[in-house]
Design a protein around this motif. Structure first.
Motif, short mmCIF file in Angstrom:
data_model
loop_
_atom_site.label_atom_id
_atom_site.label_comp_id
_atom_site.label_asym_id
_atom_site.label_seq_id
_atom_site.Cartn_x
_atom_site.Cartn_y
_atom_site.Cartn_z
N LYS A 13 -13.83 -63.86 151.03
CA LYS A 13 -14.99 -64.13 151.88
C LYS A 13 -16.28 -64.03 151.10
CE LYS A 13 -13.13 -62.67 156.38
NZ LYS A 13 -13.27 -61.70 157.49
N ARG A 14 -16.33 -63.15 150.12
CA ARG A 14 -17.54 -62.98 149.30
C ARG A 14 -17.68 -64.08 148.27
NH1 ARG A 14 -16.89 -57.17 147.03
NH2 ARG A 14 -18.60 -57.94 145.72
N TYR A 39 -15.92 -58.90 143.21
CA TYR A 39 -15.08 -57.84 142.65
C TYR A 39 -15.37 -56.50 143.32
CZ TYR A 39 -19.30 -56.50 140.02
OH TYR A 39 -20.58 -56.11 139.66
N ASP A 40 -14.46 -55.59 143.13
CA ASP A 40 -14.60 -54.21 143.57
C ASP A 40 -13.95 -53.34 142.50
OD1 ASP A 40 -15.29 -52.04 145.15
OD2 ASP A 40 -13.47 -52.17 146.39
N TYR A 41 -14.45 -52.14 142.31
CA TYR A 41 -13.89 -51.29 141.26
C TYR A 41 -14.04 -49.81 141.61
CZ TYR A 41 -18.63 -50.22 139.56
OH TYR A 41 -19.93 -49.78 139.45
N ARG A 42 -13.21 -49.01 140.96
CA ARG A 42 -13.26 -47.55 141.07
C ARG A 42 -13.07 -46.98 139.66
NH1 ARG A 42 -14.51 -49.26 145.20
NH2 ARG A 42 -13.87 -48.68 147.34
N ILE A 43 -13.68 -45.84 139.41
CA ILE A 43 -13.55 -45.17 138.10
C ILE A 43 -13.02 -43.75 138.32
CG2 ILE A 43 -14.72 -44.32 136.04
CD1 ILE A 43 -16.73 -46.57 136.35
N GLU A 44 -11.90 -43.45 137.68
CA GLU A 44 -11.34 -42.11 137.70
C GLU A 44 -11.97 -41.37 136.52
OE1 GLU A 44 -9.59 -38.71 137.25
OE2 GLU A 44 -8.84 -40.13 135.76
N GLU A 45 -12.91 -40.46 136.80
CA GLU A 45 -13.78 -39.90 135.77
C GLU A 45 -13.08 -38.90 134.85
OE1 GLU A 45 -17.21 -38.35 137.72
OE2 GLU A 45 -18.01 -40.34 138.23
N THR A 46 -12.04 -38.23 135.35
CA THR A 46 -11.36 -37.22 134.52
C THR A 46 -10.76 -37.84 133.27
OG1 THR A 46 -10.84 -35.91 136.50
CG2 THR A 46 -9.59 -35.43 134.48
N ASN A 47 -10.08 -38.97 133.44
CA ASN A 47 -9.44 -39.66 132.32
C ASN A 47 -10.12 -40.96 131.94
OD1 ASN A 47 -7.03 -37.85 132.00
ND2 ASN A 47 -6.68 -38.49 134.12
N ASN A 48 -11.28 -41.22 132.57
CA ASN A 48 -12.07 -42.43 132.28
C ASN A 48 -11.26 -43.71 132.45
OD1 ASN A 48 -14.53 -43.67 131.57
ND2 ASN A 48 -13.89 -43.88 129.44
N ARG A 93 -7.74 -66.56 142.94
CA ARG A 93 -6.99 -65.58 143.70
C ARG A 93 -7.36 -64.21 143.14
NH1 ARG A 93 -0.69 -66.01 141.64
NH2 ARG A 93 -1.10 -65.74 139.41
N ALA A 94 -6.99 -63.17 143.86
CA ALA A 94 -7.35 -61.82 143.44
C ALA A 94 -6.37 -61.29 142.40
CB ALA A 94 -7.40 -60.88 144.63
N GLY A 95 -6.90 -60.54 141.44
CA GLY A 95 -6.08 -59.88 140.44
C GLY A 95 -6.62 -58.49 140.16
N SER A 96 -5.72 -57.55 139.89
CA SER A 96 -6.12 -56.17 139.63
C SER A 96 -5.88 -55.84 138.16
CB SER A 96 -5.34 -55.20 140.52
OG SER A 96 -5.56 -55.47 141.88
N LEU A 97 -6.82 -55.12 137.57
CA LEU A 97 -6.71 -54.71 136.18
C LEU A 97 -7.02 -53.23 136.04
CD1 LEU A 97 -8.41 -57.75 136.08
CD2 LEU A 97 -7.62 -57.48 133.74
N LEU A 98 -6.44 -52.63 135.01
CA LEU A 98 -6.63 -51.22 134.72
C LEU A 98 -6.94 -51.06 133.24
CD1 LEU A 98 -6.21 -48.72 136.65
CD2 LEU A 98 -4.03 -48.37 135.49
#
Length: 200
Positions: free
Chosen positions: A52-53, A58-67, A77-82
């Motif tokens: 829709k956007r 995109y959207d993202y999150r950061i796990e700060e302990t292990n960066n 289409r949507a894809g997720s990366l780490l």
């Protein structure tokens, strides 16, 4: 990259559709794609909301302990990366095909996506070499598959370093060892080194 394993007794075994060997262990590089269900508790926007956007959302999150950065990005289409190496910024621009408008439009490319695209060809090439020089084993011990997966990974990377340095020195290409001869001489050197230690 996948380490082939079809045993049914390991909880980290995955099935990834479209891979030459879809059953096995997913091996991570600098940045890699990841399936949605492998991110429990990571509340990223789903594909419908990103669509829709518009393209490039995109959207993202950061796990700060292990960066660790987790990103979901929408192109066609949507894809997720780490990644533990790259994040969202700096944003780049690229011309991508838009299906709805049937034309090329400028789409923001995330830093993590750019890094993935830049190195995926190297991963594909590594997979190609591994397929040619893979050790054939049959065992119920899943960790043996991982061990014998990384032995040729190290061998292929060592061979790539040898060829790069050889060419950099301007030596005659005809005298350069091919990959099979390099692997054979490297293995012989390791065996002889161990035997010399025992004789001493």
């Amino acid at each position: 990259m996948m380490c082939k394993f079809r045993g049914k007794t390991n909880p980290i075994r995955q099935y990834i559709k479209g891979k030459p060997h879809p059953w096995g262990f997913k091996i991570w590089g600098r940045a890699g794609t990841i399936r949605k269900k492998r991110l429990p508790g990571c509340d990223l926007e789903d594909e419908k909301a990103l669509k829709k956007r518009g393209q490039g959302a995109y959207d993202y999150r950061i796990e700060e302990t292990n960066n660790i950065t987790a990103v979901r990005w929408y192109d066609n289409r949507a894809g997720s990366l780490l990644s533990i190496h790259k994040a969202v910024e700096p944003l780049l621009q690229a011309s991508h095909w838009n299906k709805a408008e049937k034309t090329h439009i400028d789409v923001p490319i995330l830093n993590i996506v750019s890094d993935y695209n830049q190195h995926i060809s190297g991963i594909d090439l590594l997979d190609q070499f591994l397929a040619a020089y893979r050790f054939r084993i049959r065992s119920r011990r899943w960790y043996l598959y991982l061990f014998w997966h990384f032995v040729p990974v190290g061998m292929v990377n060592a061979g790539n370093t040898y060829r790069k340095q050889y060419k950099g020195l301007g030596l005659p290409v005809r005298a350069m060892l091919n990959r099979r001869r390099f692997q054979s001489q490297d293995a012989a050197a390791l065996v002889l080194k161990d035997s010399e230690k025992r004789r001493g």
